[in-house]
Design a protein around this motif. Structure first.
Motif, PDB file in Angstrom:
ATOM      1  N   HIS A 192       0.836  -1.133  -0.088  1.00 57.22           N
ATOM      2  CA  HIS A 192       0.158  -0.147  -0.004  1.00 57.22           C
ATOM      3  C   HIS A 192       0.889   1.329  -0.083  1.00 57.22           C
ATOM      4  CE1 HIS A 192      -3.952  -1.576   0.310  1.00 57.22           C
ATOM      5  NE2 HIS A 192      -3.704  -2.266   1.494  1.00 57.22           N
ATOM      6  N   ARG A 193       1.948   1.116   0.737  1.00 53.34           N
ATOM      7  CA  ARG A 193       2.849   2.485   0.798  1.00 53.34           C
ATOM      8  C   ARG A 193       3.485   2.738  -0.478  1.00 53.34           C
ATOM      9  NH1 ARG A 193       8.067   3.471   1.906  1.00 53.34           N
ATOM     10  NH2 ARG A 193       8.640   5.393   3.044  1.00 53.34           N
ATOM     11  N   LYS A 194       3.913   1.816  -0.978  1.00 51.09           N
ATOM     12  CA  LYS A 194       4.499   1.888  -2.521  1.00 51.09           C
ATOM     13  C   LYS A 194       3.595   2.403  -3.442  1.00 51.09           C
ATOM     14  CE  LYS A 194       8.227  -1.724  -2.050  1.00 51.09           C
ATOM     15  NZ  LYS A 194       8.599  -2.939  -2.447  1.00 51.09           N
ATOM     16  N   ASN A 195       2.429   1.997  -3.217  1.00 50.10           N
ATOM     17  CA  ASN A 195       1.156   2.380  -4.184  1.00 50.10           C
ATOM     18  C   ASN A 195       0.952   3.884  -4.059  1.00 50.10           C
ATOM     19  OD1 ASN A 195       1.047   0.020  -5.734  1.00 50.10           O
ATOM     20  ND2 ASN A 195      -0.717  -0.784  -4.170  1.00 50.10           N
ATOM     21  N   ILE A 196       0.648   4.214  -2.874  1.00 50.33           N
ATOM     22  CA  ILE A 196       0.393   5.616  -2.539  1.00 50.33           C
ATOM     23  C   ILE A 196       1.436   6.464  -2.757  1.00 50.33           C
ATOM     24  CG2 ILE A 196       0.556   7.237  -0.324  1.00 50.33           C
ATOM     25  CD1 ILE A 196      -0.849   4.824   1.158  1.00 50.33           C
ATOM     26  N   MET A 197       2.813   6.157  -2.624  1.00 55.25           N
ATOM     27  CA  MET A 197       4.048   6.840  -3.149  1.00 55.25           C
ATOM     28  C   MET A 197       3.757   7.251  -4.799  1.00 55.25           C
ATOM     29  SD  MET A 197       7.064   5.868  -0.364  1.00 55.25           S
ATOM     30  CE  MET A 197       8.129   7.207  -0.988  1.00 55.25           C
ATOM     31  N   LYS A 198       3.635   6.084  -5.325  1.00 52.21           N
ATOM     32  CA  LYS A 198       3.569   6.142  -6.811  1.00 52.21           C
ATOM     33  C   LYS A 198       2.448   7.216  -7.074  1.00 52.21           C
ATOM     34  CE  LYS A 198       2.893   3.190 -10.921  1.00 52.21           C
ATOM     35  NZ  LYS A 198       3.035   1.804 -11.426  1.00 52.21           N
ATOM     36  N   LYS A 199       1.197   6.900  -6.659  1.00 51.42           N
ATOM     37  CA  LYS A 199       0.041   8.100  -6.992  1.00 51.42           C
ATOM     38  C   LYS A 199       0.422   9.407  -6.675  1.00 51.42           C
ATOM     39  CE  LYS A 199      -4.172   5.133  -6.511  1.00 51.42           C
ATOM     40  NZ  LYS A 199      -5.385   4.865  -5.587  1.00 51.42           N
ATOM     41  N   LEU A 200       1.258   9.590  -5.635  1.00 51.39           N
ATOM     42  CA  LEU A 200       1.323  10.851  -5.256  1.00 51.39           C
ATOM     43  C   LEU A 200       2.775  11.698  -5.665  1.00 51.39           C
ATOM     44  CD1 LEU A 200       0.322  11.063  -1.365  1.00 51.39           C
ATOM     45  CD2 LEU A 200      -1.097  11.182  -3.359  1.00 51.39           C
ATOM     46  N   SER A 201       3.559  10.610  -6.563  1.00 51.44           N
ATOM     47  CA  SER A 201       4.989  10.928  -7.027  1.00 51.44           C
ATOM     48  C   SER A 201       5.533  11.361  -5.847  1.00 51.44           C
ATOM     49  CB  SER A 201       4.859  12.067  -7.902  1.00 51.44           C
ATOM     50  OG  SER A 201       3.907  11.679  -9.029  1.00 51.44           O
ATOM     51  N   ALA A 202       5.682  10.664  -4.636  1.00 47.51           N
ATOM     52  CA  ALA A 202       6.315  10.993  -3.437  1.00 47.51           C
ATOM     53  C   ALA A 202       7.551  10.284  -3.436  1.00 47.51           C
ATOM     54  CB  ALA A 202       5.381  10.673  -2.269  1.00 47.51           C
ATOM     55  N   LYS A 203       8.596  10.921  -2.788  1.00 47.67           N
ATOM     56  CA  LYS A 203       9.930  10.307  -2.839  1.00 47.67           C
ATOM     57  C   LYS A 203      10.302   9.604  -1.527  1.00 47.67           C
ATOM     58  CE  LYS A 203      11.837  13.458  -5.903  1.00 47.67           C
ATOM     59  NZ  LYS A 203      12.883  14.601  -6.152  1.00 47.67           N
ATOM     60  N   ASN A 204       9.457   9.902  -0.387  1.00 41.63           N
ATOM     61  CA  ASN A 204       9.906   9.475   0.925  1.00 41.63           C
ATOM     62  C   ASN A 204       8.524   9.655   1.847  1.00 41.63           C
ATOM     63  OD1 ASN A 204      10.081  12.257   1.772  1.00 41.63           O
ATOM     64  ND2 ASN A 204      12.277  12.029   1.280  1.00 41.63           N
ATOM     65  N   SER A 205       8.660   9.284   3.007  1.00 42.99           N
ATOM     66  CA  SER A 205       7.581   9.361   4.011  1.00 42.99           C
ATOM     67  C   SER A 205       7.340  10.747   4.446  1.00 42.99           C
ATOM     68  CB  SER A 205       7.905   8.476   5.218  1.00 42.99           C
ATOM     69  OG  SER A 205       8.075   7.230   5.105  1.00 42.99           O
ATOM     70  N   ILE A 206       8.276  11.735   4.287  1.00 47.02           N
ATOM     71  CA  ILE A 206       8.318  12.980   4.502  1.00 47.02           C
ATOM     72  C   ILE A 206       7.068  13.711   3.531  1.00 47.02           C
ATOM     73  CG2 ILE A 206       9.289  15.239   4.599  1.00 47.02           C
ATOM     74  CD1 ILE A 206      11.627  14.044   5.638  1.00 47.02           C
ATOM     75  N   SER A 207       7.424  13.157   2.415  1.00 43.84           N
ATOM     76  CA  SER A 207       6.297  13.659   1.179  1.00 43.84           C
ATOM     77  C   SER A 207       4.963  13.199   1.595  1.00 43.84           C
ATOM     78  CB  SER A 207       6.714  13.156  -0.089  1.00 43.84           C
ATOM     79  OG  SER A 207       8.057  13.631  -0.680  1.00 43.84           O
ATOM     80  N   LEU A 208       4.794  12.040   2.251  1.00 40.03           N
ATOM     81  CA  LEU A 208       3.383  11.593   2.579  1.00 40.03           C
ATOM     82  C   LEU A 208       2.757  12.398   3.808  1.00 40.03           C
ATOM     83  CD1 LEU A 208       3.889   7.661   2.450  1.00 40.03           C
ATOM     84  CD2 LEU A 208       3.246   9.366   0.670  1.00 40.03           C
ATOM     85  N   VAL A 209       3.645  12.685   4.781  1.00 35.74           N
ATOM     86  CA  VAL A 209       3.163  13.964   5.762  1.00 35.74           C
ATOM     87  C   VAL A 209       3.117  15.162   5.183  1.00 35.74           C
ATOM     88  CG1 VAL A 209       3.977  14.807   8.033  1.00 35.74           C
ATOM     89  CG2 VAL A 209       4.606  12.688   7.641  1.00 35.74           C
ATOM     90  N   LYS A 210       3.766  15.641   4.209  1.00 36.12           N
ATOM     91  CA  LYS A 210       3.474  16.985   3.722  1.00 36.12           C
ATOM     92  C   LYS A 210       2.099  16.808   2.890  1.00 36.12           C
ATOM     93  CE  LYS A 210       8.063  18.731   3.061  1.00 36.12           C
ATOM     94  NZ  LYS A 210       9.013  19.111   2.120  1.00 36.12           N
ATOM     95  N   TYR A 211       1.687  15.727   2.361  1.00 28.69           N
ATOM     96  CA  TYR A 211       0.603  15.557   1.730  1.00 28.69           C
ATOM     97  C   TYR A 211      -0.739  15.549   2.548  1.00 28.69           C
ATOM     98  CZ  TYR A 211      -3.212  13.628  -1.339  1.00 28.69           C
ATOM     99  OH  TYR A 211      -4.328  13.391  -1.951  1.00 28.69           O
ATOM    100  N   ALA A 212      -0.325  15.085   3.496  1.00 29.35           N
ATOM    101  CA  ALA A 212      -1.324  14.694   4.587  1.00 29.35           C
ATOM    102  C   ALA A 212      -1.958  15.915   5.424  1.00 29.35           C
ATOM    103  CB  ALA A 212      -1.165  13.807   5.815  1.00 29.35           C
TER     104      ALA A 212
END
Length: 220
Positions: A192-212
């Protein structure tokens, strides 16, 4: 030739089996290849008829659904499993998911969810009925001051499960903690984490936090 998903039904009520079988018969890609009215013969029946998916009730005579799952875990899973139960107790849901189920539905919503659940599980996904999903998510996020529940309904880029994952990552849950809280394997969490990062074009977990934060899924 059209490849069909082979389905075995296990419930202690013949009328329920007949109703589900009638419903699934309307789907060209589904084939009900057998059924069981008690838990003793399920494993051998599933292996014999080469079912792809087992739809299993928890409350089975002679050997209940929990014991059936333990037998599958011990002998090896010949198919994927969807739990269809009248129970919506979180303790039971957690136990059966940890034993290797791919889906959990309550019987009161079986008619509207069973076809969707079988499609999802056949495609390698997991599936929960809405009430079960809400119960799982509410136990994880209840009383967390950083969570903005109102923002969840307006975010359509990610699936419900992906929203849960990104929120928990943003709340600094580890992969193991996410696995325990959502009743899924660590490998599933990572997928799931890889799929999320692919969808959001995120490079790392920090990018996911920024999105949230940007989409107000959590509060800063």
């Amino acid at each position: 030739m059209l490849k069909k998903t082979r389905i075995h039904l296990a419930d202690d009520h013949q009328i329920l089996i007949d109703g589900i079988r009638t419903l699934l018969h309307t789907i060209p890609t589904f084939e009900v290849v057998g059924f069981s009215l008690n838990g003793n013969d399920i494993y051998d029946a599933v292996r014999c008829n080469k079912a792809d998916i087992l739809v299993l009730d928890i409350n089975m005579p002679e050997k209940d659904g929990i014991e059936v799952l333990k037998e599958f875990a011990r002998k090896g899973f010949p198919c994927k499993i969807i739990i269809l139960s009248s129970y919506d107790d979180l303790r039971i849901i957690k136990e059966v998911m940890k034993l290797g189920c791919s889906s959990y539905l309550t019987k009161k919503c079986a008619g509207e969810n069973i076809v969707e659940a079988i499609h999802a599980v056949a495609n390698g996904e997991e599936y929960f009925s809405k009430s079960v999903r809400e119960k799982i998510f509410n136990t994880v996020t209840k009383d967390n001051p950083k969570l903005n529940k109102r923002a969840l309904v307006s975010n359509s880029l990610l699936t419900e499960r992906e929203l849960e994952i990104i929120i928990l990552i943003s709340l600094e849950y580890s992969g193991k903690e996410i696995s325990d809280e959502l009743f899924i394997s660590i490998n599933t969490v990572e997928t799931h984490r890889k799929n999320i990062m692919k969808k959001l074009s995120a490079k790392n977990s920090i990018s996911l936090v920024k999105y949230a934060l940007k989409h107000k899924l959590i509060k800063s």
